[in-house]
Each structure stands twice: as structure tokens, then as C-alpha cells.
Design an enzyme around this catalytic site. Structure first.
Site, PDB file in Angstrom:
ATOM      1  N   GLU A  25      32.328  -1.903  53.801  1.00 18.77           N
ATOM      2  CA  GLU A  25      31.108  -2.656  54.077  1.00 18.77           C
ATOM      3  C   GLU A  25      30.724  -2.468  55.538  1.00 18.77           C
ATOM      4  O   GLU A  25      31.571  -2.536  56.428  1.00 18.77           O
ATOM      5  CB  GLU A  25      31.305  -4.136  53.773  1.00 18.77           C
ATOM      6  CG  GLU A  25      30.001  -4.919  53.909  1.00 18.77           C
ATOM      7  CD  GLU A  25      30.136  -6.332  53.394  1.00 18.77           C
ATOM      8  OE1 GLU A  25      29.574  -6.609  52.325  1.00 18.77           O
ATOM      9  OE2 GLU A  25      30.793  -7.142  54.068  1.00 18.77           O
ATOM     10  N   ASP A  42      37.086 -12.225  49.376  1.00 21.42           N
ATOM     11  CA  ASP A  42      37.164 -10.955  50.109  1.00 21.42           C
ATOM     12  C   ASP A  42      37.615  -9.811  49.198  1.00 21.42           C
ATOM     13  O   ASP A  42      37.146  -8.684  49.329  1.00 21.42           O
ATOM     14  CB  ASP A  42      38.133 -11.098  51.286  1.00 21.42           C
ATOM     15  CG  ASP A  42      37.780 -12.280  52.165  1.00 21.42           C
ATOM     16  OD1 ASP A  42      37.002 -12.099  53.111  1.00 21.42           O
ATOM     17  OD2 ASP A  42      38.280 -13.386  51.883  1.00 21.42           O
ATOM     18  N   ASP A 102      36.536  -4.683  52.504  1.00 20.93           N
ATOM     19  CA  ASP A 102      35.705  -5.708  53.135  1.00 20.93           C
ATOM     20  C   ASP A 102      36.465  -6.133  54.388  1.00 20.93           C
ATOM     21  O   ASP A 102      37.315  -7.018  54.347  1.00 20.93           O
ATOM     22  CB  ASP A 102      35.508  -6.891  52.185  1.00 20.93           C
ATOM     23  CG  ASP A 102      34.628  -7.972  52.778  1.00 20.93           C
ATOM     24  OD1 ASP A 102      33.883  -7.689  53.736  1.00 20.93           O
ATOM     25  OD2 ASP A 102      34.690  -9.111  52.286  1.00 20.93           O
TER      26      ASP A 102
END
Length: 164
Positions: free
Chosen positions: A67, A140, A7
């Protein structure tokens, strides 16, 4: 199959490493790479890059899931995240690792079954699917684990679809 989920962010890049064997998912490690706002942009990006190399060497993932860049109303934030994502992708490319991108919607759909799930629902499913005793923190890191889980599920679906 060791999968590294990322992420990406400039201040915080979450990572999650899982082992996928058949239908079993096992957590290996998760956490964050943090950079200080007082440092210059090049120094922060260098830290993200070097920490990515350390993760690759430590866990030896076979595949990486990242992501996709999410566009919000703050262009400055989007550019900073994009630059951090770029150096992370560079580290993966230099290591010769295949990288797959997933949107937040795809990750939520794969992990929770509902593309508009909230953070707590995602964290709860990550905890459940990986048999963790507590919610992975910070957010996160939980998101990075969710991205890795999404990739594990997508790999299975693609394999089944290709076998027909």
C-alpha cells in the site's frame, strides 16, 4: 503465482499471502508483524526487516504488492510508517522481488468496485473472494490480503491490455 500483500506500519505491519492461478485466488497465510512501542525506533525497524526476510523465505513470493503511503494530519505517524515501509521495501529489493504500489483508493476499487468503500465492505469482499470462513483479523491483515487481491486483478488487466 504467489503474491505477498503488505500494509506497512511501525506498530503493526499486516501481511497476506495468496496464490493466484488464472481466475482462482487461494489464501495461503495472513497475519501481522507487531513491534512494541517501548522499543527504540532502530530496534523496531530491525524487527520489521527481519520478519520480512522470514516471510520471503517461508512463502517464496514471486511478486509483492504494497500500500502506498497515506498522508494524514499527523506527520510523526507518517514518518514512522514511511520508515517501516522503507525497511520492508529494502527486504524485497534484497530478495530481488518486483514490488507494485497501490493507493487505498485503488485497492478498494479493485476489491469492492467502489473506491470509497468502508473497512467492513473490504473485509466482506476479501472473505468472499478468498472463500474464508470468517473475516480475516486484525484489520491490517485483511487490508494486506486486499492489497494482494488488487495486485492479482491488476496483473490480469495489464496482461489483457498488453495482448491487444
Amino acid at each position: 503465482m504467489i503474491i505477498l500483500g503488505l500494509d506497512p506500519g511501525l506498530a503493526i505491519t499486516g501481511f497476506g499471502v495468496i496464490d493466484c492461478k488464472g481466475n482462482r485466488l487461494k489464501p495461503i497465510s495472513y497475519g501481522c508483524i507487531r513491534t512494541e512501542a517501548k522499543l527504540s525506533l532502530p530496534v523496531r525497524l530491525d524487527k520489521v526487516f527481519k520478519e520480512m526476510e522470514i516471510l520471503i523465505n517461508k512463502y517464496n513470493p514471486q511478486e509483492v504488492a504494497v500500500e502506498s503511503l497515506f498522508f494524514n494530519s499527523n506527520a510523526k505517524t507518517v514518518f514512522a510508517v514511511g520508515q517501516a515501509r522503507g525497511v520492508a521495501l529494502l527486504a524485497m529489493a534484497r530478495a530481488g522481488l518486483p514490488v507494485s504500489d497501490y493507493t487505498p483508493l485503488q485497492v478498494k476499487q479493485a476489491v469492492v468496485g467502489y473506491g470509497r468503500a468502508d473497512k467492513l465492505q473490504v473485509q466482506n469482499m476479501v472473505k468472499t473472494l478468498l472463500c474464508l470462513s470468517e473475516y480475516p483479523k486484525p484489520d491490517d491483515a485483511a487490508d494486506a490480503l486486499a492489497i494482494a487481491i488488487c495486485h492479482a486483478h491488476s496483473r490480469k488487466m495489464n496482461r489483457v491490455g498488453n495482448e491487444e
